[in-house]
Design a protein around this motif. Structure first.
Motif, PDB file in Angstrom:
ATOM      1  N   ILE A 278      33.502  49.417  41.498  1.00 55.95           N
ATOM      2  CA  ILE A 278      34.602  50.128  40.796  1.00 55.95           C
ATOM      3  C   ILE A 278      34.286  50.753  39.585  1.00 55.95           C
ATOM      4  O   ILE A 278      35.122  50.760  38.656  1.00 55.95           O
ATOM      5  CB  ILE A 278      35.737  48.880  40.578  1.00 55.95           C
ATOM      6  N   GLY A 279      33.027  51.133  39.547  1.00 52.19           N
ATOM      7  CA  GLY A 279      32.612  52.022  38.558  1.00 52.19           C
ATOM      8  C   GLY A 279      31.314  52.232  38.532  1.00 52.19           C
ATOM      9  O   GLY A 279      30.489  51.247  39.412  1.00 52.19           O
ATOM     10  N   GLU A 280      30.426  52.741  37.503  1.00 52.32           N
ATOM     11  CA  GLU A 280      28.871  53.014  37.624  1.00 52.32           C
ATOM     12  C   GLU A 280      28.164  51.688  36.766  1.00 52.32           C
ATOM     13  O   GLU A 280      26.831  52.072  36.829  1.00 52.32           O
ATOM     14  CB  GLU A 280      28.735  54.447  36.881  1.00 52.32           C
ATOM     15  N   GLY A 281      28.969  51.017  36.069  1.00 48.83           N
ATOM     16  CA  GLY A 281      28.384  50.194  35.128  1.00 48.83           C
ATOM     17  C   GLY A 281      27.760  48.871  35.795  1.00 48.83           C
ATOM     18  O   GLY A 281      28.205  48.834  36.926  1.00 48.83           O
ATOM     19  N   LEU A 282      26.821  48.159  35.346  1.00 44.40           N
ATOM     20  CA  LEU A 282      26.510  46.937  35.995  1.00 44.40           C
ATOM     21  C   LEU A 282      27.611  45.995  36.343  1.00 44.40           C
ATOM     22  O   LEU A 282      27.305  45.063  37.286  1.00 44.40           O
ATOM     23  CB  LEU A 282      25.242  46.375  35.016  1.00 44.40           C
ATOM     24  N   GLU A 283      28.537  45.859  35.519  1.00 43.50           N
ATOM     25  CA  GLU A 283      29.542  44.698  35.726  1.00 43.50           C
ATOM     26  C   GLU A 283      30.410  45.243  36.889  1.00 43.50           C
ATOM     27  O   GLU A 283      31.550  44.606  36.796  1.00 43.50           O
ATOM     28  CB  GLU A 283      30.159  44.249  34.548  1.00 43.50           C
ATOM     29  N   ASP A 284      30.450  46.606  37.226  1.00 41.87           N
ATOM     30  CA  ASP A 284      31.580  46.847  38.071  1.00 41.87           C
ATOM     31  C   ASP A 284      31.389  46.836  39.575  1.00 41.87           C
ATOM     32  O   ASP A 284      31.585  47.736  40.540  1.00 41.87           O
ATOM     33  CB  ASP A 284      31.587  48.557  37.931  1.00 41.87           C
ATOM     34  N   LEU A 285      30.836  45.561  39.768  1.00 46.50           N
ATOM     35  CA  LEU A 285      30.903  45.090  41.177  1.00 46.50           C
ATOM     36  C   LEU A 285      31.725  43.677  41.245  1.00 46.50           C
ATOM     37  O   LEU A 285      31.477  42.739  40.630  1.00 46.50           O
ATOM     38  CB  LEU A 285      29.464  44.973  41.653  1.00 46.50           C
ATOM     39  N   ARG A 286      32.634  43.721  42.364  1.00 45.29           N
ATOM     40  CA  ARG A 286      33.432  42.649  42.605  1.00 45.29           C
ATOM     41  C   ARG A 286      33.502  41.987  43.834  1.00 45.29           C
ATOM     42  O   ARG A 286      33.340  42.662  44.666  1.00 45.29           O
ATOM     43  CB  ARG A 286      34.803  42.866  42.406  1.00 45.29           C
ATOM     44  N   ASP A 287      33.448  40.632  43.895  1.00 44.69           N
ATOM     45  CA  ASP A 287      33.432  39.913  45.257  1.00 44.69           C
ATOM     46  C   ASP A 287      34.857  40.513  45.722  1.00 44.69           C
ATOM     47  O   ASP A 287      35.688  40.613  45.014  1.00 44.69           O
ATOM     48  CB  ASP A 287      33.577  38.440  44.802  1.00 44.69           C
ATOM     49  N   PHE A 288      34.865  40.675  47.085  1.00 47.53           N
ATOM     50  CA  PHE A 288      35.968  41.204  47.313  1.00 47.53           C
ATOM     51  C   PHE A 288      36.886  39.994  48.003  1.00 47.53           C
ATOM     52  O   PHE A 288      36.697  39.099  49.003  1.00 47.53           O
ATOM     53  CB  PHE A 288      36.086  42.026  48.802  1.00 47.53           C
ATOM     54  N   SER A 289      38.099  39.909  47.131  1.00 53.71           N
ATOM     55  CA  SER A 289      38.908  38.887  47.679  1.00 53.71           C
ATOM     56  C   SER A 289      40.214  39.428  47.968  1.00 53.71           C
ATOM     57  O   SER A 289      40.981  40.108  47.469  1.00 53.71           O
ATOM     58  CB  SER A 289      39.189  37.948  46.399  1.00 53.71           C
ATOM     59  N   PRO A 290      40.768  39.403  49.298  1.00 53.69           N
ATOM     60  CA  PRO A 290      41.819  39.900  49.727  1.00 53.69           C
ATOM     61  C   PRO A 290      43.415  39.690  48.752  1.00 53.69           C
ATOM     62  O   PRO A 290      43.875  40.504  48.427  1.00 53.69           O
ATOM     63  CB  PRO A 290      42.210  39.358  51.131  1.00 53.69           C
ATOM     64  N   GLN A 291      43.261  38.420  48.498  1.00 53.80           N
ATOM     65  CA  GLN A 291      44.348  38.073  47.457  1.00 53.80           C
ATOM     66  C   GLN A 291      44.434  38.652  46.201  1.00 53.80           C
ATOM     67  O   GLN A 291      45.390  39.313  45.740  1.00 53.80           O
ATOM     68  CB  GLN A 291      44.202  36.480  47.090  1.00 53.80           C
ATOM     69  N   ILE A 292      43.009  38.801  45.385  1.00 51.47           N
ATOM     70  CA  ILE A 292      43.134  39.527  44.278  1.00 51.47           C
ATOM     71  C   ILE A 292      43.139  40.869  44.436  1.00 51.47           C
ATOM     72  O   ILE A 292      43.787  41.565  43.573  1.00 51.47           O
ATOM     73  CB  ILE A 292      41.752  39.065  43.577  1.00 51.47           C
ATOM     74  N   PHE A 293      42.652  41.442  45.605  1.00 53.84           N
ATOM     75  CA  PHE A 293      42.753  42.791  45.882  1.00 53.84           C
ATOM     76  C   PHE A 293      44.047  43.213  45.941  1.00 53.84           C
ATOM     77  O   PHE A 293      44.773  44.347  45.227  1.00 53.84           O
ATOM     78  CB  PHE A 293      41.853  43.131  46.984  1.00 53.84           C
ATOM     79  N   THR A 294      44.890  42.737  46.575  1.00 53.76           N
ATOM     80  CA  THR A 294      46.258  43.062  47.053  1.00 53.76           C
ATOM     81  C   THR A 294      47.286  42.852  45.531  1.00 53.76           C
ATOM     82  O   THR A 294      47.973  43.986  45.538  1.00 53.76           O
ATOM     83  CB  THR A 294      46.918  41.991  48.037  1.00 53.76           C
ATOM     84  N   GLU A 295      47.052  41.962  45.069  1.00 64.65           N
ATOM     85  CA  GLU A 295      47.599  41.772  43.659  1.00 64.65           C
ATOM     86  C   GLU A 295      47.398  42.915  42.869  1.00 64.65           C
ATOM     87  O   GLU A 295      48.295  43.444  42.266  1.00 64.65           O
ATOM     88  CB  GLU A 295      47.380  40.416  43.063  1.00 64.65           C
ATOM     89  N   ALA A 296      46.309  43.411  42.913  1.00 63.05           N
ATOM     90  CA  ALA A 296      46.013  44.627  41.880  1.00 63.05           C
ATOM     91  C   ALA A 296      46.486  45.598  42.349  1.00 63.05           C
ATOM     92  O   ALA A 296      46.873  46.595  41.677  1.00 63.05           O
ATOM     93  CB  ALA A 296      44.323  44.439  41.691  1.00 63.05           C
ATOM     94  N   LEU A 297      46.385  46.022  43.691  1.00 63.88           N
ATOM     95  CA  LEU A 297      46.993  47.059  44.174  1.00 63.88           C
ATOM     96  C   LEU A 297      48.322  47.122  44.016  1.00 63.88           C
ATOM     97  O   LEU A 297      48.854  48.456  43.765  1.00 63.88           O
ATOM     98  CB  LEU A 297      46.480  47.185  45.755  1.00 63.88           C
ATOM     99  N   PHE A 298      49.193  46.204  44.130  1.00 62.55           N
ATOM    100  CA  PHE A 298      50.585  46.080  44.155  1.00 62.55           C
ATOM    101  C   PHE A 298      51.072  45.970  42.826  1.00 62.55           C
ATOM    102  O   PHE A 298      52.111  45.894  42.673  1.00 62.55           O
ATOM    103  CB  PHE A 298      51.064  45.201  45.230  1.00 62.55           C
ATOM    104  N   ALA A 299      50.286  45.679  41.870  1.00 64.93           N
ATOM    105  CA  ALA A 299      50.729  45.252  40.266  1.00 64.93           C
ATOM    106  C   ALA A 299      51.554  46.426  39.899  1.00 64.93           C
ATOM    107  O   ALA A 299      51.203  47.550  40.096  1.00 64.93           O
ATOM    108  CB  ALA A 299      49.393  44.860  39.667  1.00 64.93           C
TER     109      ALA A 299
END
Ligand code: GDP
Length: 299
Positions: A278-299
């Motif tokens: 989700i970005g070019e920086g070193l911290e911009d990689l996330r474990d993919f969690s359907p729950q967290i992803f959906t919450e973030a998308l629909f937030a």
């Protein structure tokens, strides 16, 4: 947070449009479902996946005797989450032995950056990480990885440009064992132009790894650029044939309004998305969690 921000273009292009659709149509009629399909296809969810998803939403609406469109968003969210949960599997990192992660993907997909991000994450967790530069075809690839390795503070095992990738892998494994490393991440060449060569090279690398550690590689992660849309799916099919991919890293999700590709990828390839960029920086990689992803998308 950052994930939510990274998904903002996709959110505007999907949830934003669905909200507008809900506002403009009172009833859940054929027009509504057709327009919903259009929004999803346009966001790269893919035709087959869209049809199945909308079908599921329709059925759920029927079951709940829902006629009013104002309540449907929650249903859509549920069905999206369910679809993403369908084959969700976390990263396979063994506890007490050396974990070997092979990273594959076409040039430009975000392979080097994703390796750096992964190395950074494990390093931060206190693990000893080693990198192997087995993309020996491009000097730039080795240099780039070297820069990242220095930045993260991990050791890189490399040979000269043009040398045998198998020899690099062999050395990297021996170095990892000698240094009692926890994780070895191996970069590979990404020339899709010559499919036969690519397959040969990667299967050779896998054989060398397996000769040293029979249960390795623990992961073969394919990096796909989310901004390339349906193209990413055809690429994935080629790599899957060549290497037996165990998981996907979907990079550059922040750079696309068509993040619906993640649904298409999960559904059509049946390979779990394990990480998202989700970005070019070193911290911009996330474990993919359907729950967290959906919450973030629909937030
Ligand atoms: P490689 O050729 O596959 O190794 O690709 P690189 O790792 O060099 O990445 C290609 C470009 O994509 C670089 O400019 C990276 O900064 C950029 N990139 C990689 N991952 C992401 C991501 O998740 N988000 C964004 N915005 N850019 C990314």
């Amino acid at each position: 947070d950052k994930l939510k921000k990274g998904l903002s273009k996709t959110r505007e292009n999907t949830i934003g449009k669905i909200e507008a659709l809900v506002k403009s149509s009172k009833k859940l009629d054929d027009d509504f479902w057709e327009e919903l399909e259009e929004i999803l296809i346009q966001a790269d969810v893919g035709v087959n996946t869209t049809i199945e998803l909308v079908d599921n939403i329709k059925q759920a609406a029927k079951k709940q005797k829902m006629h009013d469109s104002s309540e449907v968003l929650e249903l859509i969210k549920d069905e999206v989450r369910k679809l993403l949960e369908y084959n969700n599997v976390p990263l396979n990192i063994p506890e007490r032995e050396l974990a070997v992660i092979l990273v594959v993907g076409v040039n430009g997909a975000g392979k080097t950056t994703s390796i750096a991000k992964l190395a950074y994450r494990f390093h931060e967790e206190g693990k000893k990480v080693l990198l192997g530069a087995a993309d020996t075809f491009r000097a730039a690839a080795i240099d780039q990885l070297n820069i990242w390795a220095d930045r993260v503070g991990v050791e890189l095992i490399k040979h000269q440009e043009g040398s045998d990738p198998g020899a690099v892998v062999f050395d990297a494994i021996h170095a990892a064992k000698a240094r009692h490393a926890d994780i070895l991440i191996i970069d590979t060449a990404g020339r899709l132009q010559n499919k036969a060569n690519l397959m040969k090279e990667i299967s050779k690398i896998k054989n060398i790894i397996q000769r040293e550690i029979p249960e390795a590689p623990h992961e073969v992660l394919l990096v796909l650029d989310a901004t390339t849309g349906q193209n990413a799916i055809s690429q994935a099919k080629i790599f899957e044939e060549a290497t037996g991919v165990t998981g996907l890293i979907l990079s550059k999700l922040d750079g696309t309004a068509k993040g619906g590709i993640i649904l298409a990828v999960e559904k059509e390839l049946k390979i779990p998305v394990k990480l998202v960029g989700i970005g070019e920086g070193l911290e911009d990689l996330r474990d993919f969690s359907p729950q967290i992803f959906t919450e973030a998308l629909f937030a």
